[in-house]
Enzyme design. Structure first.
Site, PDB file in Angstrom:
ATOM      1  N   ASP A   1      47.355 -21.518  35.934  1.00 62.40           N
ATOM      2  CA  ASP A   1      47.412 -22.322  37.155  1.00 62.40           C
ATOM      3  C   ASP A   1      46.652 -23.636  36.998  1.00 62.40           C
ATOM      4  OD1 ASP A   1      49.004 -21.367  39.243  1.00 62.40           O
ATOM      5  OD2 ASP A   1      47.560 -19.836  39.811  1.00 62.40           O
ATOM      6  N   HIS A   2      45.380 -23.537  36.674  1.00 60.13           N
ATOM      7  CA  HIS A   2      44.549 -24.738  36.608  1.00 60.13           C
ATOM      8  C   HIS A   2      45.033 -25.677  35.503  1.00 60.13           C
ATOM      9  CE1 HIS A   2      41.238 -23.852  39.466  1.00 60.13           C
ATOM     10  NE2 HIS A   2      41.600 -22.597  39.249  1.00 60.13           N
TER      11      HIS A   2
END
Length: 467
Positions: free
Chosen positions: A365-366
């Protein structure tokens, strides 16, 4: 001697189509292994943040700024990638996953579910013939475990997915690599950034500004982590970011507080004529639209790139998906934790007791979020010089492939998580006294923190800050 971190930065910047010489402007510092794992997670995290920093420098140059090295400290990156664990509101911490979001032993393997949101919880329980009206998830754990344990893992995956819930069978790396969706993902680039209207290209220069994205208007149609992380970085660089959500879909307040600093938040129901008209007015003055829904999911609202550009022909459109734009799973919704399980990462990171493991952060995600921000910044710089409409496409599954197959794997090191104190800050917010992670990179002359804390979710008017 090869440096895995430097090689990872070059790999990320090359995927964005950046000038290879620009990568020398990054000064990576801090210990290796601050996100300890068998896979090169720390290198991935530092590389994605560095790529976003390089793209910001490039856009700054297009607006008359000089070029100075940008420092990326692995400790700041590690704290940022685990920001949900450091979030505090009036001293209160928050749990990242609901009790029904976990690994479950199935009859022939393991299943990972995601039930943080009420509608996903309801669909999971209904599929398992359990009453969604029962409020106590902890009391439901035994019943859910019993139902899943009686079924093969892939049957659970199929049943829950058919009900629009979220569950995947945990696969081995080889098992995933043999899957048709893995083949579709492998055929895609890590970052697809393309000019969609070269015949009508006209340079769109940006006025000189102190911050690279100052004056850029961004419509943020994303949820959860990756998309909001991308637009939060654009806000750090001076963009006017307006997050637009449907009032029908609930948001988790800790998630909003963690990922929406520097932005504003409004609610529009595109099923209503009045709200569609408000959205069209916003779109006419937007520079960028970032979406984080399944491929095609927004088309019925007139939000395909082609339809969006009827309002703004040179619009930059950046799209994020879980599984990529093609293949049998392209239309499925998912989250980082499920992508880790399905793509074999959970098997690679298996715990000593034999249960599936996880990465030390929701790094898909990040990391994808910072690559998405970098793609937007590069598109703005290219549009300023060459004109045209630009589209960027990224997926969590493709980032997972990059991590597993393409990043240079150095020796497994475990410096351990850093002390978060130096990399967090406190400020007052509408929700209370907020402690949150600081940005993982600061550009020369840039902000150390976001200009404003998160506003109330949905509490802002559907309007740009300046006319």
């Amino acid at each position: 001697m090869p440096n895995p971190t430097t090689d990872a930065i070059r790999s990320a910047w090359a995927a964005l189509g950046g000038d290879p010489a620009d990568a020398a402007a990054v000064r990576p510092t801090g210990p290796a292994g601050v996100l300890p794992a068998r896979l090169p997670v720390t290198d991935l995290a530092v590389a994605c943040v560095a790529a976003a920093g390089l793209a910001a420098l490039e856009l700054g140059r297009a607006r008359g700024a000089g070029t100075e090295p940008v420092t990326v400290d692995s400790r700041a990156v590690a704290v940022s990638f685990t920001s949900d664990r450091h979030l505090r509101v009036d001293g209160q911490a928050f749990s990242g996953f609901a009790p029904l979001s976990r690994f479950w032993p199935a009859a022939d393997g393991w299943v990972r579910t995601h039930a943080n949101y009420p509608h996903h919880r309801r669909r999971l329980l209904a599929t398992l013939d359990l009453d969604p009206a029962r409020p106590d998830d902890e009391a439901l754990v035994a019943s859910v475990g019993e139902r899943i344990g009686a079924l093969p893992a892939r049957e659970v995956e199929q049943r829950v997915t058919a009900a629009d819930g979220l569950a995947v069978a945990a696969r081995t790396p080889d098992g995933w690599d043999a899957h048709p969706q893995a083949a579709a993902v492998a055929a895609e680039p890590l970052v697809r950034l393309r000019a969609d209207a070269p015949a009508a290209a006209r340079p769109a220069p940006l006025a000189p500004a102190g911050l690279p994205a100052a004056g850029v208007r961004v419509l943020d149609l994303t949820r959860v982590i990756a998309g909001p992380v991308a637009t939060r970085f654009l806000a750090l660089l001076g963009a006017d970011v307006l997050r637009v959500d449907s009032p029908v879909l609930p948001e988790l307040e800790p998630q909003h507080l963690d990922t929406d600093a520097g932005k504003r938040s409004t609610l529009l129901d595109l099923g209503r004529d009045a709200d569609r008209a408000r959205f069209a007015a916003l779109l006419a003055d937007a520079d960028v639209v970032v979406t984080g829904y399944r491929p095609g999911a927004l088309d019925r609202w007139g939000l395909s790139p082609e339809a969006l550009r009827r309002h703004r022909p040179d619009l930059v459109v950046a799209r994020l998906s879980a599984w990529g734009g093609t293949g049998p799973w392209a239309g499925r919704r998912s989250f980082d934790s499920l992508v880790q399980a399905a793509t074999g990462i959970a098997e690679v990171e298996r715990r000593p007791d034999g249960t599936p493991g996880v990465l030390p952060a929701q790094a898909l995600d990040h990391g994808t979020g910072y690559l998405l921000a970098a793609a937007v910044l590069r598109a703005l710089a290219l549009r300023a010089g060459d004109g045209g409409a630009w589209t960027a496409d990224l997926s969590l599954a493709r980032t997972a492939r990059w991590l597993r197959h393409e990043l240079p794997a150095g020796p497994v090191t475990a410096a351990g998580p850093p002390d978060p104190g130096p990399w967090c800050a406190e400020r007052d917010s509408p929700a209370g006294r907020l402690r949150s992670a600081l940005p993982p990179v600061t550009l020369p002359g840039g902000r150390r923190d976001w200009a404003s804390p998160p506003t109330r979710w949905g509490g802002d008017p559907p309007a740009w800050l300046t006319s």
